[in-house]
Design a protein around this motif. Sequence first.
Motif, PDB file in Angstrom:
ATOM      1  N   SER A  10       8.560   8.278 -10.988  1.00  0.00           N
ATOM      2  CA  SER A  10       7.385   9.018 -10.503  1.00  0.00           C
ATOM      3  C   SER A  10       6.401   8.045  -9.871  1.00  0.00           C
ATOM      4  N   PRO A  11       5.632   8.515  -8.875  1.00  0.00           N
ATOM      5  CA  PRO A  11       4.681   7.620  -8.175  1.00  0.00           C
ATOM      6  C   PRO A  11       3.381   7.433  -8.936  1.00  0.00           C
ATOM      7  N   VAL A  12       3.430   7.250 -10.243  1.00  0.00           N
ATOM      8  CA  VAL A  12       2.217   7.053 -11.044  1.00  0.00           C
ATOM      9  C   VAL A  12       2.423   5.835 -11.928  1.00  0.00           C
ATOM     10  N   LEU A  13       1.302   5.246 -12.327  1.00  0.00           N
ATOM     11  CA  LEU A  13       1.298   4.099 -13.217  1.00  0.00           C
ATOM     12  C   LEU A  13       0.456   4.397 -14.442  1.00  0.00           C
ATOM     13  N   PRO A  14       0.845   3.928 -15.609  1.00  0.00           N
ATOM     14  CA  PRO A  14      -0.045   4.066 -16.769  1.00  0.00           C
ATOM     15  C   PRO A  14      -1.268   3.158 -16.625  1.00  0.00           C
ATOM     16  N   TYR A  15      -2.325   3.596 -17.268  1.00  0.00           N
ATOM     17  CA  TYR A  15      -3.597   2.877 -17.137  1.00  0.00           C
ATOM     18  C   TYR A  15      -3.497   1.452 -17.666  1.00  0.00           C
ATOM     19  N   HIS A  16      -2.877   1.277 -18.808  1.00  0.00           N
ATOM     20  CA  HIS A  16      -2.863  -0.054 -19.443  1.00  0.00           C
ATOM     21  C   HIS A  16      -2.045  -1.047 -18.626  1.00  0.00           C
ATOM     22  N   LYS A  17      -1.005  -0.584 -17.909  1.00  0.00           N
ATOM     23  CA  LYS A  17      -0.170  -1.501 -17.137  1.00  0.00           C
ATOM     24  C   LYS A  17      -0.953  -2.083 -15.965  1.00  0.00           C
ATOM     25  N   LEU A  18      -1.639  -1.219 -15.204  1.00  0.00           N
ATOM     26  CA  LEU A  18      -2.437  -1.719 -14.082  1.00  0.00           C
ATOM     27  C   LEU A  18      -3.625  -2.530 -14.576  1.00  0.00           C
ATOM     28  N   ARG A  19      -4.198  -2.137 -15.694  1.00  0.00           N
ATOM     29  CA  ARG A  19      -5.352  -2.863 -16.234  1.00  0.00           C
ATOM     30  C   ARG A  19      -4.976  -4.277 -16.621  1.00  0.00           C
ATOM     31  N   ASP A  20      -3.865  -4.426 -17.329  1.00  0.00           N
ATOM     32  CA  ASP A  20      -3.454  -5.766 -17.764  1.00  0.00           C
ATOM     33  C   ASP A  20      -3.177  -6.672 -16.570  1.00  0.00           C
ATOM     34  N   LYS A  21      -2.541  -6.097 -15.536  1.00  0.00           N
ATOM     35  CA  LYS A  21      -2.232  -6.914 -14.369  1.00  0.00           C
ATOM     36  C   LYS A  21      -3.499  -7.323 -13.614  1.00  0.00           C
ATOM     37  N   GLY A  40      -7.666   9.354 -15.742  1.00  0.00           N
ATOM     38  CA  GLY A  40      -7.531   7.911 -15.825  1.00  0.00           C
ATOM     39  C   GLY A  40      -6.363   7.431 -16.633  1.00  0.00           C
ATOM     40  N   ARG A  41      -5.701   8.294 -17.358  1.00  0.00           N
ATOM     41  CA  ARG A  41      -4.545   7.834 -18.124  1.00  0.00           C
ATOM     42  C   ARG A  41      -3.397   7.448 -17.192  1.00  0.00           C
ATOM     43  N   LEU A  42      -3.252   8.221 -16.107  1.00  0.00           N
ATOM     44  CA  LEU A  42      -2.242   7.928 -15.101  1.00  0.00           C
ATOM     45  C   LEU A  42      -2.944   7.649 -13.779  1.00  0.00           C
ATOM     46  N   ILE A  43      -2.403   6.674 -13.017  1.00  0.00           N
ATOM     47  CA  ILE A  43      -3.029   6.254 -11.769  1.00  0.00           C
ATOM     48  C   ILE A  43      -2.043   6.494 -10.639  1.00  0.00           C
ATOM     49  N   ASP A  44      -2.558   7.080  -9.555  1.00  0.00           N
ATOM     50  CA  ASP A  44      -1.749   7.367  -8.375  1.00  0.00           C
ATOM     51  C   ASP A  44      -1.485   6.052  -7.621  1.00  0.00           C
ATOM     52  N   TRP A  45      -0.238   5.573  -7.721  1.00  0.00           N
ATOM     53  CA  TRP A  45       0.119   4.280  -7.133  1.00  0.00           C
ATOM     54  C   TRP A  45       0.028   4.316  -5.607  1.00  0.00           C
ATOM     55  N   CYS A  46       0.457   5.387  -4.986  1.00  0.00           N
ATOM     56  CA  CYS A  46       0.445   5.461  -3.519  1.00  0.00           C
ATOM     57  C   CYS A  46      -0.988   5.477  -2.992  1.00  0.00           C
ATOM     58  N   ALA A  47      -1.869   6.256  -3.632  1.00  0.00           N
ATOM     59  CA  ALA A  47      -3.264   6.297  -3.184  1.00  0.00           C
ATOM     60  C   ALA A  47      -3.947   4.946  -3.367  1.00  0.00           C
ATOM     61  N   PHE A  48      -3.608   4.258  -4.456  1.00  0.00           N
ATOM     62  CA  PHE A  48      -4.182   2.937  -4.707  1.00  0.00           C
ATOM     63  C   PHE A  48      -3.760   1.950  -3.612  1.00  0.00           C
ATOM     64  N   ASN A  49      -2.482   1.941  -3.245  1.00  0.00           N
ATOM     65  CA  ASN A  49      -1.999   1.031  -2.203  1.00  0.00           C
ATOM     66  C   ASN A  49      -2.538   1.417  -0.829  1.00  0.00           C
ATOM     67  N   LYS A  50      -2.660   2.697  -0.594  1.00  0.00           N
ATOM     68  CA  LYS A  50      -3.187   3.134   0.694  1.00  0.00           C
ATOM     69  C   LYS A  50      -4.625   2.693   0.882  1.00  0.00           C
ATOM     70  N   TYR A  51      -5.418   2.730  -0.196  1.00  0.00           N
ATOM     71  CA  TYR A  51      -6.802   2.288  -0.100  1.00  0.00           C
ATOM     72  C   TYR A  51      -6.894   0.766   0.053  1.00  0.00           C
TER      73      TYR A  51
END
Length: 797
Positions: free
Chosen positions: A574-585, A729-740
Amino acid sequence: MNLRCPELPFLPGWSFNPNIGRTKFNMDQKFDFIGAPKDGNRALKEKVKPNMFGHLTDKYPSVYARGEVLDLPPWLVFDKQVLRFDAYFKETLQEVRGSPFQIRKVIIYFYLEDGTIQVTEPKVENSGVYQGCFLNRQRIRFPAPMDENFYDIIDLNIGKEVEFHSRCFRIIDCDKFTRTFLNRCGICVPDPISLPTDPYLHMREREKEAIMSKKPKRTKDSRGQFLEYDKKVLRFFGYWDDQHTEHGYLHKLEIHYFLSDDTIEIKEKVAENSGRDTGFMFLRRGKLPKSCKGLAGPGDNAPYTLLNVLGAGVQGGRFILDPLDRGLDEDYYKEKDLAISSIINCYGRKIVLTDWDPFTRSYYSLKYGLDHLPPGEMPRDKSEQVKSEGLKERQLPPWNGYGSFEDSAQNCITVEPKAPLKDFKKFLKYDRKGMDSHILRFSAKMLSKNPDNCNRKFIISYFLADDTMGVFEVCEGGRKTFFARATVVLPGQATFTSNPPLIYTPQHMFIGATIVINSFVFVLTDADDYCLRYMEINSHEYPKANLKLIMDKVRDKLKPFYKEFVAEMMPDESPVLPYHKLRDKLCAVMGDDFTEHEMITISRAFSADCVKERFNRERIRAITLTELKRFLWDDLQRLREYFLLRDPSKTGKLSRQECYTILRACRLPLDKAHVEKMLDVIKKDEKCLYDYEDILKFLDRTVCPMADTTPINIKYNFWWASEGDPEAGRLIDWCAFNKYLDLEHTFKEMPNHEETLRTLRLIEAKEGEIGHVETGQHHSDISATSPPNNHEEVTTS
């Protein structure tokens, strides 16, 4: 035959008596009865004798041939149609020498609807006679012996003379409509006849030229200028520099030029507490001469000049008025002499014009084309410089530690104790308004060496109205006040100083910040939804909630190794990321320059949390049909009639309010919340107009029958607050994040960039296959560049 000769005056001895030879002097009957009693009601009809040709002129109009008369009455056929003739008559003047008569012009109106005639005389200024309506509208008979008949259109034409009540009129012209109408009726209309010369008017003009001699004007008429420019004043700003003299200073002036009479008024703008009277009039209103040679003598300011044409040697002299005003050599300032940077001489004082108001600028722009003149510079005021150098900032004694700093400072300023002044404008701006409390609430925990204190829960409220803070502890019995509402001083400052201490501001309050209150250290761990939304709306004041600043900082950090970042963080399915994964990175990449509040701002902006509806269309319809069946409602036909009645054009669409009104008016056994929930799932067009045919099918149990459902608590389950807000905020839209981030162009500089781009496109395609998911809406307007999937109601992660 006319018994009166029009050339003779209408005076005794000059006219004939029409009664000579008559034996009967009775009044003939003008009306007669038509119809017999057996035919119905009797009516009156005007009796008209036949004319010399044997025709009854009133029975058959002269416009049409006999036997072809229109069936419509003349008052309807010829309504508002009038024939207009220009004529004149001669009026004898017995007592005017050299003018036996005068010509008086009149206008004859013939009304086609009833054959009436009206004569008016146009008004001429200073004519000496009463003019206006000369003969009221009426039917006019022929002169005797043809006085049994009336004038008709065949009797009025150019060149003819008509007699109305013993006064002869000669017709000389007609208007275009009259000429066209008579020509269509077969009546030839001759060319216009010129009006004869009026001897009386010619005599008056000669006398006027002989009597009225041209004389010089003793006074100048300025009423036209006054009426045109009344209450229009040109305003200039200027100065008179008198600092080079002893006790002189810079005079700041305001110059008013009155366009109505070319006068000038100058006022001086005096500053407060300057030692001079305010509202000082520098020059009273009057004409300002360009050069003053002294006081004017008697008669020098007169509006005219006397000339002695014979000289001083003749006794008595011969004086006449100077019509050209050559003796007046006084020159006054006009509007053309005033402009920015020009200098005017006010009785020896040089006044420099530096600026003007908007009305004056527009006036000179329209009249003279001067609209690009920059304002002039004002010279330096030496007195203000001396005052500024002489003033020193008040030094307060050091604070002794008793009470607050503001209270002690106020007692040092005044002998009489007064309460410290508060910022009332700030209080009005941030006071509670509706649902906006202007209170930022954070959850916090205490940092202490005692483990029991670390487990305590606190709520810190920051009040924007007066920059105060209050700390409340959450315990089993509720909450209790840990720190009363007051301003909190920043740590690490000297206590006993004369300068006011620095306090905590709203910019110090964010998730992850450390706050020291009375030697107790608190860490802000979370914030409520109102606090986060308020900071995002006012992101220009709170940099930790400004998405554009945060993403610019993240973009700068990720640009060198963006490929590795994408390869590591790219999701599998799925094109979503968990919050803790993106936060840690991001925390590992950004380091200490990245706070928890900034990460929460990113998660709220690119949230991909889905909301599963509790009630879809099918379930709401099943519940609705069950309720209608329980209350035995089956009046669908009347409901259809009500919809058609509200839709006379048969468009099939109505607004939501009209649909709601009709459903409530038909007494559906449904609750208000039930009706609102039902309208939410009805079909509507792009203009938000609801299809009432869909409502009728929705309520018709014969269309797609559904099984009965178990009764539920309608008022609670259909209430808008019964469903909990989604936790964003629990799930983050990966495509929207990269597009921005917009760092795809960096792939071209890296090896194997096509493979990475292909993977990103595949993820976006998977997102499209998932379809549209309904999410909550974000209340905040982060920025103009924020992604399109903002959310309304979210909570912190």
